[in-house]
Design an enzyme around this catalytic site. Structure first.
Site, PDB file in Angstrom:
ATOM      1  N   LYS A 182       0.979  -1.155  -0.350  1.00  0.00           N
ATOM      2  CA  LYS A 182       0.567  -0.254  -0.302  1.00  0.00           C
ATOM      3  C   LYS A 182       1.167   1.127  -0.237  1.00  0.00           C
ATOM      4  CE  LYS A 182      -1.726   3.361   1.975  1.00  0.00           C
ATOM      5  NZ  LYS A 182      -1.560   4.318   1.300  1.00  0.00           N
ATOM      6  N   GLU A 258       9.404   1.401  10.637  1.00  0.00           N
ATOM      7  CA  GLU A 258      10.510   1.734  11.077  1.00  0.00           C
ATOM      8  C   GLU A 258      10.092   3.637  10.560  1.00  0.00           C
ATOM      9  OE1 GLU A 258      12.669   3.963   9.700  1.00  0.00           O
ATOM     10  OE2 GLU A 258      13.215   3.753   7.340  1.00  0.00           O
ATOM     11  N   CYS A 292      13.723   9.997   7.167  1.00  0.00           N
ATOM     12  CA  CYS A 292      13.796   9.434   8.366  1.00  0.00           C
ATOM     13  C   CYS A 292      15.109   9.597   9.166  1.00  0.00           C
ATOM     14  CB  CYS A 292      13.347   7.937   8.847  1.00  0.00           C
ATOM     15  SG  CYS A 292      13.610   6.382   7.772  1.00  0.00           S
ATOM     16  N   GLU A 390      10.938  15.957  14.975  1.00  0.00           N
ATOM     17  CA  GLU A 390      10.978  16.086  13.771  1.00  0.00           C
ATOM     18  C   GLU A 390       9.678  16.765  12.396  1.00  0.00           C
ATOM     19  OE1 GLU A 390       9.299  12.215  11.919  1.00  0.00           O
ATOM     20  OE2 GLU A 390      11.072  12.035  10.699  1.00  0.00           O
TER      21      GLU A 390
HETATM   22  P1  ADP Z   1       4.275  10.444   6.077  1.00  0.00           P
HETATM   23  O1  ADP Z   1       4.476  11.416   7.579  1.00  0.00           O
HETATM   24  O2  ADP Z   1       5.462   9.747   5.890  1.00  0.00           O
HETATM   25  O3  ADP Z   1       3.841  11.067   5.015  1.00  0.00           O
HETATM   26  P2  ADP Z   1       2.539   8.732   7.100  1.00  0.00           P
HETATM   27  O4  ADP Z   1       2.639   8.017   8.343  1.00  0.00           O
HETATM   28  O5  ADP Z   1       1.414  10.303   7.229  1.00  0.00           O
HETATM   29  O6  ADP Z   1       3.902   8.991   6.764  1.00  0.00           O
HETATM   30  O7  ADP Z   1       2.032   7.579   5.763  1.00  0.00           O
HETATM   31  C1  ADP Z   1       2.795   6.564   5.731  1.00  0.00           C
HETATM   32  C2  ADP Z   1       1.618   5.520   4.712  1.00  0.00           C
HETATM   33  O8  ADP Z   1       0.576   5.188   5.727  1.00  0.00           O
HETATM   34  C3  ADP Z   1       1.042   5.698   3.711  1.00  0.00           C
HETATM   35  O9  ADP Z   1       0.927   4.869   3.053  1.00  0.00           O
HETATM   36  C4  ADP Z   1      -0.104   6.753   4.261  1.00  0.00           C
HETATM   37  O10 ADP Z   1      -1.143   6.098   3.303  1.00  0.00           O
HETATM   38  C5  ADP Z   1      -0.442   5.456   5.171  1.00  0.00           C
HETATM   39  N1  ADP Z   1      -0.926   6.132   6.301  1.00  0.00           N
HETATM   40  C6  ADP Z   1      -1.870   7.129   6.928  1.00  0.00           C
HETATM   41  N2  ADP Z   1      -2.950   7.155   7.418  1.00  0.00           N
HETATM   42  C7  ADP Z   1      -2.565   5.446   7.704  1.00  0.00           C
HETATM   43  C8  ADP Z   1      -3.571   5.161   8.570  1.00  0.00           C
HETATM   44  N3  ADP Z   1      -4.878   5.517   9.507  1.00  0.00           N
HETATM   45  N4  ADP Z   1      -3.350   3.025   8.560  1.00  0.00           N
HETATM   46  C9  ADP Z   1      -3.079   3.072   8.119  1.00  0.00           C
HETATM   47  N5  ADP Z   1      -2.200   3.239   7.090  1.00  0.00           N
HETATM   48  C10 ADP Z   1      -1.889   4.648   7.194  1.00  0.00           C
END
Ligand code: ADP
Length: 486
Positions: A182, A258, A292, A390
């Site tokens: 995903k 991670e 990261c 961060e």
């Molecule tokens: P970033 O800070 O790099 O944008 P996120 O943690 O928001 O990172 O997103 C990383 C991944 O997690 C993406 O694929 C995003 O679509 C997914 N994601 C965001 N929210 C959720 C959630 N509630 N449940 C599962 N996956 C999520």
């Protein structure tokens, strides 16, 4: 085949590229221009159901995991070759929706191929153990087996879209799992080309690899909540990582995470200065700080404090920002308007919290999401937001320190523990520091080097588990003990 910016079938389910059932259109932006370059229909709960059913079916029928190990290794190697032979297309797509530089995009493709080759090489080395048992008067033997953990969901971020996705696929495939990727909704394009190549090549039985493009809170959350998913492997924010832990509680999914960081980098006054300054600059400015393990807390031994700040600022000021397609570009844009807003907000926090802005920090141009690399001096080591939180942008906070005695307290005064750096010409200082820092990675006289053979991951709130190396295979395996009365 050429890379497509306007894919229609953006989901890869049961071996086929299909359109989503969902109705929500998600825009894809070119961060170098701010223009919408594509839209796609995000996967919804029905797509997740289909992908999980296909993955479950392929796993339960043992279609992939029961192939001879040498055959599985050959297919993974063929996937590596397939990716490598489309390096130009992948690089173009990574630049299109992520904005990364050409050199990083090319390095990503190489890294993906290396990952698949490394883990292909582990398949024939997965084995259990046997040992003599005490028996309590009975004659016994026992052995262990290492079996694939099951259906894996890999939820991945936008900062290295193809790289992180394939880095998670490789050990999962080696272990014999079925995997559903995903990718982040901001950066779907390279994963759609990967889907196309997988659909055409039929290297893997249907359902062994699926890729769902859609929103995290819809597709990602549905995967995390699904009882037929056995494991989550995630790279992204600490905030979402915690949500995934909660969502995984229902069926006690195995979880590897991670997550974020606020990584310290120490420059001692005996360090080779030019090299250390260059290292400190690239530790934070590479990929515009959207890394990261970016070295965002820079500790400089007091006697060389001003010289190092000046040197890092000079490098930042000289960096050429631009479209990643231009080979002379050194820094690309930030990924999205939200990220630009966030970085500019932290620049304001830095100033209002009393740090001195030495250089950079302003938006460049009026289109795209470019920001000049920023160097802040925080001479009093105040606990201000830019020094503690961060940011995920090209902002470094420089603070003085007085020697090794201070290092442990300063390095570890954070909820994170992902990266760290030490520049010194003393072996003794370097290896003492390596013991004192509570982080998954310590780089000595270098920064940010990753190798498939060495485990990567975080202490504390930077994550759970390790990726890469043989340790990176273990989270995709369960150990089974078999006892036999003789
Ligand atoms: P970033 O800070 O790099 O944008 P996120 O943690 O928001 O990172 O997103 C990383 C991944 O997690 C993406 O694929 C995003 O679509 C997914 N994601 C965001 N929210 C959720 C959630 N509630 N449940 C599962 N996956 C999520």
């Amino acid at each position: 085949m050429s890379a497509s910016l306007s894919p229609t079938r953006t989901q890869f389910i049961a071996g086929k590229q299909v359109s989503s059932n969902g109705t929500e259109e998600i825009p894809v932006y070119d961060p170098a221009t701010g223009e919408i370059i594509s839209t796609f229909q995000g996967a919804d709960a029905a797509d997740v159901e289909m992908a999980v059913a296909a993955a479950r079916d392929s796993f339960d029928k043992r279609i992939w995991r029961d192939l001879p190990p040498i055959e599985r290794a050959a297919r993974m190697t063929a996937m590596a070759d397939l990716i490598a032979s489309h390096a130009d297309d992948f690089a173009e797509l990574e630049i299109s929706d992520n904005g990364m530089t050409m050199s990083m995009a090319r390095a990503t493709v190489t890294s993906c191929a290396n990952s698949l080759r490394y883990f292909a090489g582990t398949i024939q080395k997965i084995h259990g153990e046997s040992t003599d048992l005490s028996g309590g008067g009975r004659q016994l033997m026992a052995y262990t087996m290492r079996e694939a953990v099951g259906v894996v969901a890999a939820i991945t971020p936008w900062n290295a879209p193809l790289g992180v996705l394939v880095n998670k696929m490789a050990p999962a495939l080696a272990a014999g799992c079925s995997i559903i990727g995903k990718p982040a909704e901001q950066t779907p394009l390279s994963s759609i080309l990967l889907s196309q190549l997988l659909a055409e090549s039929q290297l893997f039985p249907d359902g062994v690899i699926s890729i769902l493009n859609g929103h995290g809170h819809i597709a990602g959350a549905a995967l995390a909540a699904h009882d037929d998913v056995d494991k989550i492997t995630f790279t992204g924010s600490t905030e979402v990582g915690k949500k995934l832990v909660v969502a995984s509680a229902h069926n006690l999914k195995r979880v590897t995470l991670e997550l974020g960081g606020k990584s310290p980098l120490f420059i001692f006054d005996d360090a080779p200065l030019e090299h250390a300054i260059q290292g400190a600059a690239m530790a934070i400015f590479a990929n515009s700080g959207q890394v990261c393990f970016a070295g965002s807390r820079l500790y400089i031994q007091r006697g060389i404090y001003d010289a190092v700040i000046e040197g890092v600022a000079k490098i930042g000021d000289a960096m050429k920002l631009g479209n990643g397609r231009d080979p002379s570009t050194q820094l690309g844009p930030l990924v999205r308007q939200e990220q630009l807003d966030r970085v500019l907000k932290y620049i304001e926090y830095g100033i209002s919290d009393g740090a001195e802005l030495i250089s950079g920090g302003m938006r460049e141009g009026d289109k795209g999401y470019f920001v000049r690399p920023a160097v802040f001096a925080n001479r009093e080591r105040n606990k201000i937001r830019i020094a503690e939180e961060e940011i995920f942008g090209p902002i470094v906070t420089a603070m003085p320190f007085d020697g090794l005695d201070e290092l442990e307290a300063l390095a570890n005064d954070t909820p994170y523990g992902l990266g760290s750096g030490v520049f010194t010409s003393s072996n003794s200082t370097a290896h003492k520091a390596a013991r004192l820092i509570r982080a998954g990675n310590v780089w000595i006289n270098c920064y940010g080097i990753l190798d498939k053979a060495i485990p990567f991951g975080g202490f504390k709130q930077s994550g759970w588990g390790r990726e890469f190396g043989l340790e990176g295979l273990s989270p995709f395996l369960e150990t089974k003990a078999v006892y036999n009365m003789l």
